[in-house]
Design a protein around this motif. Structure first.
Motif, PDB file in Angstrom:
ATOM      1  N   ARG A 271       0.840  -1.192   0.000  1.00  0.00           N
ATOM      2  CA  ARG A 271       0.000   0.000   0.000  1.00  0.00           C
ATOM      3  C   ARG A 271       0.879   1.247   0.000  1.00  0.00           C
ATOM      4  NH1 ARG A 271      -5.184   1.600   2.636  1.00  0.00           N
ATOM      5  NH2 ARG A 271      -4.960   3.756   3.325  1.00  0.00           N
ATOM      6  N   PRO A 272       0.641   2.207  -0.901  1.00  0.00           N
ATOM      7  CA  PRO A 272       1.427   3.445  -0.892  1.00  0.00           C
ATOM      8  C   PRO A 272       1.253   4.203   0.418  1.00  0.00           C
ATOM      9  CG  PRO A 272       0.186   3.221  -2.945  1.00  0.00           C
ATOM     10  CD  PRO A 272      -0.329   2.164  -2.008  1.00  0.00           C
ATOM     11  N   THR A 273       2.233   5.032   0.729  1.00  0.00           N
ATOM     12  CA  THR A 273       2.168   5.792   1.971  1.00  0.00           C
ATOM     13  C   THR A 273       1.987   7.287   1.744  1.00  0.00           C
ATOM     14  OG1 THR A 273       4.583   5.917   2.009  1.00  0.00           O
ATOM     15  CG2 THR A 273       3.552   4.115   3.247  1.00  0.00           C
ATOM     16  N   ASP A 274       2.313   7.792   0.543  1.00  0.00           N
ATOM     17  CA  ASP A 274       2.156   9.227   0.285  1.00  0.00           C
ATOM     18  C   ASP A 274       0.788   9.493  -0.336  1.00  0.00           C
ATOM     19  OD1 ASP A 274       2.913   9.712  -2.988  1.00  0.00           O
ATOM     20  OD2 ASP A 274       3.583   7.845  -2.024  1.00  0.00           O
ATOM     21  N   LEU A 275       0.190  10.634  -0.010  1.00  0.00           N
ATOM     22  CA  LEU A 275      -1.184  10.933  -0.386  1.00  0.00           C
ATOM     23  C   LEU A 275      -1.424  10.980  -1.893  1.00  0.00           C
ATOM     24  CD1 LEU A 275      -4.045  11.573   0.527  1.00  0.00           C
ATOM     25  CD2 LEU A 275      -3.395  13.981   0.715  1.00  0.00           C
ATOM     26  N   PRO A 276      -0.582  11.668  -2.704  1.00  0.00           N
ATOM     27  CA  PRO A 276      -0.859  11.692  -4.142  1.00  0.00           C
ATOM     28  C   PRO A 276      -0.898  10.298  -4.769  1.00  0.00           C
ATOM     29  CG  PRO A 276       0.725  13.393  -3.576  1.00  0.00           C
ATOM     30  CD  PRO A 276       0.556  12.531  -2.352  1.00  0.00           C
ATOM     31  N   ARG A 277       0.004   9.420  -4.329  1.00  0.00           N
ATOM     32  CA  ARG A 277       0.031   8.065  -4.891  1.00  0.00           C
ATOM     33  C   ARG A 277      -1.195   7.267  -4.417  1.00  0.00           C
ATOM     34  NH1 ARG A 277       3.816   5.390  -7.706  1.00  0.00           N
ATOM     35  NH2 ARG A 277       4.017   3.126  -7.520  1.00  0.00           N
ATOM     36  N   LEU A 278      -1.585   7.451  -3.158  1.00  0.00           N
ATOM     37  CA  LEU A 278      -2.803   6.806  -2.665  1.00  0.00           C
ATOM     38  C   LEU A 278      -4.014   7.246  -3.479  1.00  0.00           C
ATOM     39  CD1 LEU A 278      -2.390   6.996   1.212  1.00  0.00           C
ATOM     40  CD2 LEU A 278      -2.694   4.901  -0.112  1.00  0.00           C
ATOM     41  N   GLN A 279      -4.092   8.547  -3.773  1.00  0.00           N
ATOM     42  CA  GLN A 279      -5.216   9.056  -4.549  1.00  0.00           C
ATOM     43  C   GLN A 279      -5.247   8.456  -5.943  1.00  0.00           C
ATOM     44  OE1 GLN A 279      -4.195  13.210  -4.004  1.00  0.00           O
ATOM     45  NE2 GLN A 279      -5.985  13.542  -2.682  1.00  0.00           N
ATOM     46  N   ALA A 280      -4.084   8.374  -6.574  1.00  0.00           N
ATOM     47  CA  ALA A 280      -4.016   7.819  -7.923  1.00  0.00           C
ATOM     48  C   ALA A 280      -4.398   6.342  -7.936  1.00  0.00           C
ATOM     49  CB  ALA A 280      -2.607   8.015  -8.493  1.00  0.00           C
ATOM     50  N   VAL A 281      -3.885   5.603  -6.977  1.00  0.00           N
ATOM     51  CA  VAL A 281      -4.210   4.176  -6.896  1.00  0.00           C
ATOM     52  C   VAL A 281      -5.700   3.979  -6.627  1.00  0.00           C
ATOM     53  CG1 VAL A 281      -3.838   2.082  -5.515  1.00  0.00           C
ATOM     54  CG2 VAL A 281      -1.887   3.463  -6.227  1.00  0.00           C
ATOM     55  N   ALA A 282      -6.274   4.824  -5.768  1.00  0.00           N
ATOM     56  CA  ALA A 282      -7.706   4.727  -5.470  1.00  0.00           C
ATOM     57  C   ALA A 282      -8.544   4.990  -6.706  1.00  0.00           C
ATOM     58  CB  ALA A 282      -8.081   5.705  -4.366  1.00  0.00           C
ATOM     59  N   ALA A 283      -8.113   5.930  -7.555  1.00  0.00           N
ATOM     60  CA  ALA A 283      -8.859   6.234  -8.771  1.00  0.00           C
ATOM     61  C   ALA A 283      -8.952   4.998  -9.676  1.00  0.00           C
ATOM     62  CB  ALA A 283      -8.196   7.394  -9.517  1.00  0.00           C
ATOM     63  N   VAL A 284      -7.871   4.244  -9.740  1.00  0.00           N
ATOM     64  CA  VAL A 284      -7.876   2.999 -10.518  1.00  0.00           C
ATOM     65  C   VAL A 284      -8.733   1.942  -9.821  1.00  0.00           C
ATOM     66  CG1 VAL A 284      -6.433   1.123 -11.406  1.00  0.00           C
ATOM     67  CG2 VAL A 284      -5.614   3.490 -11.521  1.00  0.00           C
ATOM     68  N   GLY A 285      -8.564   1.840  -8.510  1.00  0.00           N
ATOM     69  CA  GLY A 285      -9.253   0.788  -7.763  1.00  0.00           C
ATOM     70  C   GLY A 285     -10.749   0.965  -7.685  1.00  0.00           C
ATOM     71  N   GLN A 286     -11.241   2.200  -7.642  1.00  0.00           N
ATOM     72  CA  GLN A 286     -12.686   2.416  -7.586  1.00  0.00           C
ATOM     73  C   GLN A 286     -13.378   1.796  -8.796  1.00  0.00           C
ATOM     74  OE1 GLN A 286     -14.766   3.416  -5.450  1.00  0.00           O
ATOM     75  NE2 GLN A 286     -13.645   4.590  -3.940  1.00  0.00           N
ATOM     76  N   ARG A 287     -12.793   2.021  -9.950  1.00  0.00           N
ATOM     77  CA  ARG A 287     -13.386   1.446 -11.164  1.00  0.00           C
ATOM     78  C   ARG A 287     -13.396  -0.068 -11.109  1.00  0.00           C
ATOM     79  NH1 ARG A 287     -11.944  -2.293 -14.227  1.00  0.00           N
ATOM     80  NH2 ARG A 287      -9.811  -1.513 -14.154  1.00  0.00           N
ATOM     81  N   ARG A 288     -12.282  -0.661 -10.670  1.00  0.00           N
ATOM     82  CA  ARG A 288     -12.198  -2.118 -10.638  1.00  0.00           C
ATOM     83  C   ARG A 288     -13.176  -2.699  -9.626  1.00  0.00           C
ATOM     84  NH1 ARG A 288      -6.878  -5.886 -11.010  1.00  0.00           N
ATOM     85  NH2 ARG A 288      -7.842  -7.871 -10.481  1.00  0.00           N
ATOM     86  N   LEU A 289     -13.250  -2.093  -8.455  1.00  0.00           N
ATOM     87  CA  LEU A 289     -14.152  -2.580  -7.417  1.00  0.00           C
ATOM     88  C   LEU A 289     -15.604  -2.505  -7.877  1.00  0.00           C
ATOM     89  CD1 LEU A 289     -14.444  -3.593  -4.492  1.00  0.00           C
ATOM     90  CD2 LEU A 289     -14.430  -1.210  -3.748  1.00  0.00           C
ATOM     91  N   MET A 290     -15.980  -1.380  -8.471  1.00  0.00           N
ATOM     92  CA  MET A 290     -17.362  -1.232  -8.927  1.00  0.00           C
ATOM     93  C   MET A 290     -17.685  -2.182 -10.074  1.00  0.00           C
ATOM     94  SD  MET A 290     -18.974   0.739  -6.951  1.00  0.00           S
ATOM     95  CE  MET A 290     -20.449   0.809  -7.955  1.00  0.00           C
ATOM     96  N   THR A 291     -16.703  -2.483 -10.909  1.00  0.00           N
ATOM     97  CA  THR A 291     -16.938  -3.459 -11.982  1.00  0.00           C
ATOM     98  C   THR A 291     -17.319  -4.809 -11.402  1.00  0.00           C
ATOM     99  OG1 THR A 291     -15.423  -2.350 -13.513  1.00  0.00           O
ATOM    100  CG2 THR A 291     -15.875  -4.684 -13.911  1.00  0.00           C
ATOM    101  N   HIS A 292     -16.594  -5.254 -10.378  1.00  0.00           N
ATOM    102  CA  HIS A 292     -16.905  -6.543  -9.754  1.00  0.00           C
ATOM    103  C   HIS A 292     -18.282  -6.519  -9.089  1.00  0.00           C
ATOM    104  CE1 HIS A 292     -13.160  -8.544 -10.591  1.00  0.00           C
ATOM    105  NE2 HIS A 292     -12.443  -7.603 -10.002  1.00  0.00           N
ATOM    106  N   LEU A 293     -18.586  -5.429  -8.388  1.00  0.00           N
ATOM    107  CA  LEU A 293     -19.893  -5.341  -7.727  1.00  0.00           C
ATOM    108  C   LEU A 293     -21.019  -5.295  -8.762  1.00  0.00           C
ATOM    109  CD1 LEU A 293     -18.961  -2.778  -4.933  1.00  0.00           C
ATOM    110  CD2 LEU A 293     -19.636  -5.162  -4.568  1.00  0.00           C
TER     111      LEU A 293
END
Length: 384
Positions: free
Chosen positions: A79-101
């Motif tokens: 898991r990233p520790t700096d905020l900009p990288r966390l935000q970028a990773v979350a942007a990718v992950g939201q799409r993937r998570l919602m696709t599965h749901l």
């Protein structure tokens, strides 16, 4: 009220429910050690949710896992520790998570809608009401609303930091009958690793760190402490919350039919109305007002407004209309309310009666510091 009565008389009658699942349930390690979405868990969860919706329950899902899902998508081992990288990773992950749901609910002929939120959406009354209206309309349309913190844009000032508290505030917005916090353990554990069946007020804190696990994963930001806080927020509003093991087959049906499972938070005897939930249990406080014993008794026991004459000190730089915490001289919180004074003015007039205030300000006194209609008094044994 004991655990059995709460389960049979309160939980079994709940129809509007908020369900929160954590990252450790939604994700798993693959054969090669890489992170992946746990499709088996997601499919099973969606089957349960669809079944409940088919039986007339209004269900809102608060689902963690966007950052973990983004790490899986991008092949990141940690898991990233700096905020900009966390935000970028979350942007990718939201799409993937919602696709599965979306895919999982689609097999049950159900649609999903995504609602991304920040702390500021609950501090502002108009935005808070818009959130409620959107979630209510999704439920009326038979759509599963999936709420999550908007990690891609949230910064420290507007972040929740964990979805347990977000779920509690979503439940307040909806005036939900129950909040079910699903985690990787069977509930709050005592020193012998046995499940604590009920929690009243802040009594659960004595068990923190005594059991085998606090429910925290390397990919999530919550833990048992935040679940206790979320459960108390719900119980203080007069509703019921439960911590239970999300990997138990049929867990939601078991909880909502009153089976003896998980940890239940004992609800207060009175239910707070929608505005007091927002004022006292949802909005962030901007300052603290200390009151004397007489004012404390008038607020807690007599349902009175807070007058300036009862104020002994003021902390913070709040403005008129901000929410302040009201505490006694020992530091115990009595409640929260909307201040009719800004901090600087209140410091000038604290301890004064109305006629003296008018003279000091050169104009009529604004009235009570906190009017009783804008005040949420907490239970003596609870922590807001």
């Amino acid at each position: 009220m004991d655990a059995e009565r709460i389960r049979l008389e309160v939980l079994a009658k709940a129809r509007r429910v908020v369900v929160k699942v954590g990252s450790q349930l939604v994700t798993a390690r693959g054969e090669g050690g890489g992170l992946r979405i746990d499709r088996g868990f997601v499919d099973g969860l969606c089957a349960e949710l669809a079944g409940l919706m088919g039986d007339g329950y209004e269900v809102t899902l608060v689902c963690s896992g966007a950052i973990a899902a983004g790490c899986a998508e991008l092949g990141l081992a940690d898991r990233p520790t700096d905020l900009p990288r966390l935000q970028a990773v979350a942007a990718v992950g939201q799409r993937r998570l919602m696709t599965h749901l979306h895919e999982a609910m689609g097999t049950h002929d159900r649609r999903v809608g995504q609602v991304l939120l920040t702390r500021g959406d609950f501090d502002d009354r108009a935005r808070f009401l818009n959130v409620r209206n959107c979630l209510n309309e999704l439920a009326a349309m038979g759509v599963l609303a999936v709420a999550n913190e908007n990690d891609a844009v949230a910064v420290d000032e507007i972040r929740y930091g964990d979805n347990d508290l977000l779920a509690a505030h979503v439940a307040h917005a909806l005036r939900a009958d129950a909040l079910v916090l699903l985690t990787g353990v069977d509930g709050l554990l005592d020193g012998d690793s046995k499940v604590v069946s009920t929690v009243t007020g802040n009594a659960g804190e004595q068990h923190l760190g005594q059991g085998e696990s606090d429910g925290r994963s390397a990919w999530g930001s919550g833990g048992m402490a935040t679940k206790l806080e979320a459960g108390r927020l719900i119980a203080d509003a007069g509703e019921v919350a439960v911590i239970a093991n999300g990997r138990t087959p049929g867990i939601l049906r078991a909880v909502l039919t009153g089976e003896p499972i998980g940890t239940v938070f004992v609800p207060a005897d009175r239910k707070l109305d929608s505005r007091r939930r927002w004022t006292g249990l949802t909005r962030r406080t901007r300052g603290t007002v200390v009151v004397n014993a007489g004012a404390a008794a008038a607020l807690r026991d007599q349902g009175k407004s807070l007058l300036a004459v009862g104020v002994t000190s003021v902390d913070g730089a709040f403005a008129t209309g901000d929410v302040v915490a009201i505490v006694n001289e020992a530091g115990g919180e009595i409640g929260r309310g909307v201040s009719a004074y800004d901090a600087a003015t209140l410091r000038r007039v604290m301890g004064m009666r109305s006629e003296a205030i008018a003279e000091a300000l050169g104009e009529p006194a604004p009235g009570p510091v906190v009017h009783r209609d804008d005040l949420a008094v907490r239970r003596p044994d609870a922590t807001i």
